[in-house]
Design a protein around this motif. Structure first.
Motif, short mmCIF file in Angstrom:
data_model
loop_
_atom_site.label_atom_id
_atom_site.label_comp_id
_atom_site.label_asym_id
_atom_site.label_seq_id
_atom_site.Cartn_x
_atom_site.Cartn_y
_atom_site.Cartn_z
N GLU A 337 0.83 -1.19 0.00
CA GLU A 337 0.00 0.00 0.00
C GLU A 337 0.87 1.25 0.00
O GLU A 337 0.57 2.26 -0.66
CB GLU A 337 -0.94 0.00 1.23
CG GLU A 337 -2.05 -1.03 1.17
CD GLU A 337 -3.06 -0.69 0.10
OE1 GLU A 337 -3.21 0.51 -0.26
OE2 GLU A 337 -3.73 -1.63 -0.40
N LYS A 340 2.18 1.68 -3.26
CA LYS A 340 1.10 2.15 -4.11
C LYS A 340 0.86 3.63 -3.90
O LYS A 340 0.71 4.42 -4.85
CB LYS A 340 -0.17 1.33 -3.82
CG LYS A 340 -1.35 1.76 -4.66
CD LYS A 340 -2.56 0.89 -4.29
CE LYS A 340 -3.77 1.33 -5.10
NZ LYS A 340 -4.98 0.53 -4.72
N MET A 341 0.80 3.97 -2.58
CA MET A 341 0.56 5.38 -2.25
C MET A 341 1.73 6.25 -2.74
O MET A 341 1.54 7.40 -3.17
CB MET A 341 0.37 5.53 -0.74
CG MET A 341 -0.90 4.90 -0.21
SD MET A 341 -2.41 5.58 -0.96
CE MET A 341 -2.34 7.24 -0.29
N LYS A 344 1.22 6.63 -6.28
CA LYS A 344 0.11 7.56 -6.50
C LYS A 344 0.54 8.99 -6.22
O LYS A 344 0.18 9.94 -6.93
CB LYS A 344 -1.08 7.20 -5.62
CG LYS A 344 -1.88 6.02 -6.14
CD LYS A 344 -3.09 5.77 -5.25
CE LYS A 344 -3.94 4.65 -5.80
NZ LYS A 344 -5.15 4.45 -4.98
N ALA A 345 1.31 9.11 -5.10
CA ALA A 345 1.76 10.46 -4.74
C ALA A 345 2.66 11.03 -5.85
O ALA A 345 2.55 12.20 -6.20
CB ALA A 345 2.49 10.41 -3.40
N ALA A 347 2.45 10.15 -8.88
CA ALA A 347 1.59 10.45 -10.03
C ALA A 347 0.81 11.72 -9.79
O ALA A 347 0.62 12.55 -10.69
CB ALA A 347 0.63 9.30 -10.30
N TYR A 348 0.31 11.87 -8.57
CA TYR A 348 -0.45 13.08 -8.22
C TYR A 348 0.43 14.32 -8.35
O TYR A 348 -0.01 15.38 -8.83
CB TYR A 348 -1.00 12.99 -6.79
CG TYR A 348 -2.12 11.96 -6.63
CD1 TYR A 348 -2.87 11.57 -7.74
CD2 TYR A 348 -2.41 11.41 -5.40
CE1 TYR A 348 -3.87 10.65 -7.59
CE2 TYR A 348 -3.40 10.49 -5.26
CZ TYR A 348 -4.15 10.09 -6.37
OH TYR A 348 -5.13 9.17 -6.24
N ALA A 355 -5.26 15.25 -10.94
CA ALA A 355 -5.27 13.91 -10.31
C ALA A 355 -6.11 13.91 -9.05
O ALA A 355 -6.87 12.99 -8.78
CB ALA A 355 -3.82 13.50 -10.02
N GLN A 356 -5.98 14.97 -8.22
CA GLN A 356 -6.76 15.02 -6.97
C GLN A 356 -8.24 15.08 -7.31
O GLN A 356 -9.07 14.44 -6.63
CB GLN A 356 -6.35 16.26 -6.16
CG GLN A 356 -4.92 16.18 -5.63
CD GLN A 356 -4.53 17.42 -4.85
OE1 GLN A 356 -5.34 18.36 -4.69
NE2 GLN A 356 -3.27 17.46 -4.37
N LEU A 359 -9.51 11.73 -8.18
CA LEU A 359 -9.69 10.88 -6.98
C LEU A 359 -10.97 11.23 -6.25
O LEU A 359 -11.71 10.36 -5.79
CB LEU A 359 -8.48 11.06 -6.04
CG LEU A 359 -7.16 10.44 -6.51
CD1 LEU A 359 -6.03 10.80 -5.57
CD2 LEU A 359 -7.29 8.92 -6.65
#
Length: 432
Positions: A337, A340-341, A344-345, A347-348, A355-356, A359
């Motif tokens: 996770e 993943k985060m 994602k972070a 990617a964000y 991106a936000q 989500l």
């Protein structure tokens, strides 16, 4: 050859005949005798007493009065050899009845002859003399028959012309007369003697009463003195008795107390033994079983305790192993996770605000689903309003408040998204 014959004392055995034409006869009484066959003859004659009742009817006496006389005679055969021989010559071979008949006729003949020589008075008044005379006269004749007269008595004398009755009446009258005269003389003498006796009796009675009164007075005085002395002795004896009784009662009471003490001691001993027995019985029936049960329970508790400890240890070990496994799993998931985060972070950061927003938009359906979950169980919603445009106004208001709520929850301002700005613009709301 021959036989031996025996005979009892009430019979006589006669043995006649013998060798060479002998005419000798043998008489045996209460013994035995030998008899030859064919040439000796054996006969028996009774020696028992025979009772005869001679009776002479209507025999005239010396005065010509016809009377009837009955008597009783006891006769028997004599046992002297010579007289027994006479009797055997007369009666051998005859029955007892025939013998009685011969003797009875002889006695009646002599009785009849004697009655003719006596008067009625002589016969009636002196029966014993008359019977003796008959026996003396008849004895020689029956004696020559070998019979002995043991006794002879006159049984009854009576007549058919009431001579004896008249004679009795005359004699009775004379006797009655003499008796009356004797009674009168006796009563006279008795009266005189009675008066004399009464006078003497009164004199004697007076003297006796006087002496009796004196004796009674002396007796009363003596009795009073004796009673006083007796009462004194009785009182002394009563006091002594009561004193002795009290002493004896005291001794008895002491003995009873000692007996009670001994009984109580024995009772205490018995009770102590009973207590010991009860204790032992309780120990045997209660304590020992209780101790055994307690030991059993203790052992069972220890066993349960050990079991629970081992079970707890095993469970703890199980939980520890499961925890370690779950921790490893969680750590791996967490690492995944986190990775993943992180991605994602990155990617964000690369895409920035777009991106936000994506989500948030992805999360809005989920949030709406959670909020609307209670309404899913509602079959129908009815909005009561008096105006037709009121429903539209409510919907518009809810859409206007949605960006504010999302901003408060996520920090994303939906009003900056061009599409949403168009949806919440006043022109759009007016169209709606």
């Amino acid at each position: 050859m021959g036989n031996c014959h025996t005979v009892g004392p009430n019979e006589a055995l006669v043995v006649s005949g013998g060798c060479c034409g002998s005419d000798e006869k043998t008489y045996v009484v209460g013994g035995w005798a030998w008899a030859w066959w064919l040439i000796s003859d054996i006969q028996r004659i009774t020696l028992e007493i025979m009772t005869l009742q001679p009776k002479c009817e209507d025999v005239e006496t010396a005065e010509g009065v016809a009377i009837t006389v009955t008597g009783v005679a006891q006769v028997k055969v004599m046992t002297d050899n010579e007289l027994l021989g006479y009797a055997c010559e007369q009666f051998l071979g005859k029955s007892v009845v025939e013998i009685k008949s011969v003797i009875l006729q002889t006695l009646e003949g002599h009785l009849r002859s004697i009655l003719g020589t006596l008067t009625v008075e002589q016969i009636y008044q002196d029966r014993d003399k008359f019977a003796t005379l008959v026996r003396e006269v008849a004895a020689p004749d029956v004696g020559r028959m070998g019979i002995e007269i043991l006794s002879f008595t006159i049984k009854d004398v009576y007549d058919k012309v009431e001579y004896l009755s008249s004679l009795g009446k005359t004699q009775t009258a004379a006797v009655q007369r003499d008796a009356d005269i004797g009674v009168a003389e006796a009563e006279r003498d008795a009266g005189i003697r009675e008066a004399e006796c009464k006078r003497e009796m009164m004199d004697v009675k007076f003297q006796a009463d006087t002496k009796m009164a004196d004796s009674k007075r002396e007796l009363e005085m003596q009795k009073a003195a004796f009673n006083q002395e007796v009462n004194t002795k009785k009182a002394e004896a009563q006091l002594a008795y009561e004193l002795q009784a009290a002493k004896e009662q005291q001794k008895i009471r002491l003995e009873e107390i000692e007996i009670e003490v001994v009984q109580r001691k024995k009772q205490i001993t018995i009770e102590e033994k009973e207590i010991d027995r009860t204790d032992k019985e309780l120990i045997a029936t209660v304590k020992r079983p209780a101790e055994a049960e307690a030991y059993k329970m203790q052992q069972l508790a220890e066993g349960h305790k050990v079991k629970k400890v081992l079970t707890a240890q095993a469970e703890a070990e199980k939980i520890r192993c499961i925890g370690e496994a779950e921790a490893g799993s969680i750590e791996a998931v967490g690492k995944a996770e986190a990775e993943k985060m992180r991605l994602k972070a990155e990617a964000y950061q690369q895409y920035g605000e777009a991106a936000q927003t994506a989500l948030v938009l992805e999360a809005l359906p989920k949030i709406a689903g959670k909020v609307a979950a209670p309404l899913a169980r509602t079959n129908e919603i009815v909005i009561l309003s008096g105006e037709g445009s009121r429903v539209t106004g409510e919907v518009t208001r809810l859409l206007a408040e949605l960006p504010v709520s999302v901003n408060a929850l996520t920090g994303v301002d939906l009003t900056k998204i061009p599409l949403l700005q168009k949806m919440i613009s006043p022109q759009c709301q007016t169209a709606i």
